[in-house]
Design a protein around this motif. Structure first.
Motif, PDB file in Angstrom:
ATOM      1  N   TYR A  48       0.820  -1.205   0.000  1.00  0.00           N
ATOM      2  CA  TYR A  48       0.000   0.000   0.000  1.00  0.00           C
ATOM      3  C   TYR A  48       0.858   1.260   0.000  1.00  0.00           C
ATOM      4  O   TYR A  48       0.571   2.222  -0.715  1.00  0.00           O
ATOM      5  N   PHE A  49       1.931   1.266   0.802  1.00  0.00           N
ATOM      6  CA  PHE A  49       2.798   2.446   0.825  1.00  0.00           C
ATOM      7  C   PHE A  49       3.436   2.671  -0.543  1.00  0.00           C
ATOM      8  O   PHE A  49       3.490   3.804  -1.036  1.00  0.00           O
ATOM      9  N   ILE A 216      -0.799   9.179   5.461  1.00  0.00           N
ATOM     10  CA  ILE A 216      -2.150   8.774   5.085  1.00  0.00           C
ATOM     11  C   ILE A 216      -2.842   9.928   4.375  1.00  0.00           C
ATOM     12  O   ILE A 216      -2.483  11.092   4.560  1.00  0.00           O
ATOM     13  N   ASP A 217      -3.829   9.574   3.585  1.00  0.00           N
ATOM     14  CA  ASP A 217      -4.595  10.567   2.834  1.00  0.00           C
ATOM     15  C   ASP A 217      -5.730  11.081   3.721  1.00  0.00           C
ATOM     16  O   ASP A 217      -6.753  10.412   3.891  1.00  0.00           O
ATOM     17  N   LEU A 218      -5.553  12.259   4.289  1.00  0.00           N
ATOM     18  CA  LEU A 218      -6.532  12.806   5.224  1.00  0.00           C
ATOM     19  C   LEU A 218      -7.822  13.238   4.537  1.00  0.00           C
ATOM     20  O   LEU A 218      -8.834  13.458   5.217  1.00  0.00           O
ATOM     21  N   HIS A 219      -7.803  13.339   3.213  1.00  0.00           N
ATOM     22  CA  HIS A 219      -9.037  13.655   2.497  1.00  0.00           C
ATOM     23  C   HIS A 219      -9.928  12.425   2.376  1.00  0.00           C
ATOM     24  O   HIS A 219     -11.157  12.535   2.339  1.00  0.00           O
ATOM     25  N   GLU A 332      -4.973   5.172   9.819  1.00  0.00           N
ATOM     26  CA  GLU A 332      -6.235   5.397   9.117  1.00  0.00           C
ATOM     27  C   GLU A 332      -7.402   5.451  10.101  1.00  0.00           C
ATOM     28  O   GLU A 332      -8.325   6.263   9.943  1.00  0.00           O
ATOM     29  N   ALA A 333      -7.358   4.585  11.113  1.00  0.00           N
ATOM     30  CA  ALA A 333      -8.402   4.612  12.134  1.00  0.00           C
ATOM     31  C   ALA A 333      -8.393   5.938  12.883  1.00  0.00           C
ATOM     32  O   ALA A 333      -9.451   6.530  13.160  1.00  0.00           O
ATOM     33  N   ALA A 393      -3.215  14.200  11.880  1.00  0.00           N
ATOM     34  CA  ALA A 393      -2.905  15.354  11.031  1.00  0.00           C
ATOM     35  C   ALA A 393      -1.406  15.542  10.849  1.00  0.00           C
ATOM     36  O   ALA A 393      -0.960  16.132   9.856  1.00  0.00           O
ATOM     37  N   THR A 394      -0.609  15.022  11.791  1.00  0.00           N
ATOM     38  CA  THR A 394       0.850  15.145  11.666  1.00  0.00           C
ATOM     39  C   THR A 394       1.429  14.109  10.708  1.00  0.00           C
ATOM     40  O   THR A 394       2.636  14.124  10.458  1.00  0.00           O
ATOM     41  N   HIS A 395       0.582  13.213  10.195  1.00  0.00           N
ATOM     42  CA  HIS A 395       1.047  12.169   9.273  1.00  0.00           C
ATOM     43  C   HIS A 395       0.430  12.337   7.885  1.00  0.00           C
ATOM     44  O   HIS A 395       0.257  11.351   7.160  1.00  0.00           O
TER      45      HIS A 395
END
Length: 419
Positions: A48-49, A216-219, A332-333, A393-395
């Motif tokens: 995935y990465f 991670i994709d925060l959107h 993601e969680a 948010a820091t990732h």
């Protein structure tokens, strides 16, 4: 996805399709080759990465090529999410039920010719096994800079290789020695967390290792309506404990099943497992033996596009694994606003700070106590959810992409010593 039929595409050794730059200012004109032994449709964190890195760099204007094992066996080249994916001939990996391995014979020559055709400015490998080590050797021969990222721990292979417990320390030492020898040839080495970097140092790797989050994709991953998500997956409307990942030995998922009877003494809860793996049948049998089979749901493989909705169906995320170099699923969680209860092991403690609890691996009663505490208080879940969102948010994966672009640029500006 646009697949190129094999009879319409010359072999990799002779030709690689050109993927034009998309014009983003951040990385315009740079060509990057990502070499990995595992790539989607493989289901694991490294795959995935690698996909997110490749597609993210392409979206920012780079020309990105990925070389990996074919998921079907025959060689083919395809365009996936703006990335040219070169799938090498492969065979089933005998010690793993689903993965395939690239055939080593002629692999070095194939990669050298591929590098010569596409002309990358940097090669970024995602492991030290078959494709990774061949790519490092080919890049060194071509005088190209190499970035190497480690996602591996020996614990991830012991179950599949059927290594007896008494032999695991010795086998682990051999694997780490091999890792050190291969990754020592890279110009820059990264790993997802500081804890993971410290692990490499403890295993004898003497080079500097930089921690760069997988991101991670925060959107995509953010809180969504719970009722709708539960209906979407046919889940009962009751307090829900969620695990997402491989159902394999090092995840220690039996601890979650063992803890459920203790939880049910206080909360009318259920556990939902998302993923596939060799331990599913054993977990089902254990749940039945403990009399909680009706409160344990297995959703199996859930496509990546549907994962955000899976997280939204839960009230708390549990991660009992002891071999996590970062744990993308936990991130993601958190981005989905879930409290976290995780094992106090490897890199997981760095993901728990006001947003949940840690427990001693193997201590089922402590795990149950923390789960009951979270599920019993809406106010506590709310405060932990806010803390999870702040930590997630820091990732942001855009930060990770930006850092890798900086590393690539730094290496291009630095004269390479003769090797």
């Amino acid at each position: 996805m646009n697949a190129f039929p094999l009879d319409a595409v010359p072999p990799l050794e002779r030709q690689a399709p050109h993927m034009p730059s998309q014009g983003a200012d951040a990385d315009r004109g740079r060509t990057i080759l990502i070499a990995t032994d595992t790539y989607p449709p493989d289901v694991n964190g490294a795959a995935y990465f690698s996909h997110r890195l490749a597609s993210g760099l392409a979206a920012r204007g780079a020309e990105v090529h990925v070389v990996c094992a074919s998921d079907r066996g025959p060689l083919r080249v395809e365009n996936v999410d703006g990335v040219v994916v070169h799938r090498l001939r492969s065979a089933p990996l005998l010690v793993h039920p689903t993965m395939r391995i690239s055939l080593p014979m002629g692999l070095g020559r194939t990669l050298s010719r591929l590098i010569g055709r596409i002309g990358p400015q940097v090669v970024h490998v995602q492991g030290h096994f078959v494709v990774g080590r061949a790519a490092i050797a080919a890049a060194r021969t071509a005088g190209l800079p190499v970035v190497a990222t480690n996602h591996f721990m020996p614990d991830n292979m012991f179950q599949f290789a059927h290594v007896p417990v008494r032999f695991r320390p010795g086998v682990g030492d051999l694997v780490w020695h091999d890792f050190n020898r291969v990754f020592a040839r890279a110009d820059r080495v990264t790993t997802p967390t500081r804890i993971a970097a410290e692990l490499l140092a403890a295993k004898g790797f003497t080079r500097e290792v930089e921690a760069v989050s997988c991101g991670i994709d925060l959107h995509r991953f953010q809180p969504q309506p719970q009722q709708w998500a539960r209906q979407r997956f046919g889940l009962a409307d009751r307090p829900t404990i969620l695990f997402v990942g491989r159902l394999d030995e090092e995840k220690r998922l039996d601890e979650l099943v063992w803890t459920l009877p203790h939880v049910l003494n206080h909360i009318d809860a259920q556990i939902v497992f998302v993923g596939t793996g060799g331990k599913r049948a054993a977990l089902e049998r254990l749940a039945t033996r403990l009399g909680v089979g009706e409160r344990v749901r297995f959703l199996g493989f859930v496509p990546d596009a549907d994962l955000p909705q899976v997280y939204s169906a839960a009230d708390v995320f549990a991660m009992p694994g002891v071999a996590e170099l970062q744990s993308i699923a936990t991130l993601e969680a958190m981005a989905s606003g879930l409290p976290v209860v995780a094992a106090r092991a490897m890199a997981l403690p760095h993901l728990v700070d006001g947003n949940g609890y840690l427990y001693r691996p193997g201590d089922v009663r402590e795990l149950a106590r923390h789960l009951v505490g979270v599920l019993s208080s809406a106010e506590l879940r709310g405060s932990m959810a806010r803390a999870s969102l702040a930590l997630a948010a820091t990732h942001d994966h855009r930060r990770s992409l930006g850092r890798f672009e900086e590393i690539y640029a730094e290496l291009q500006r630095t004269p390479k010593p003769h090797r």
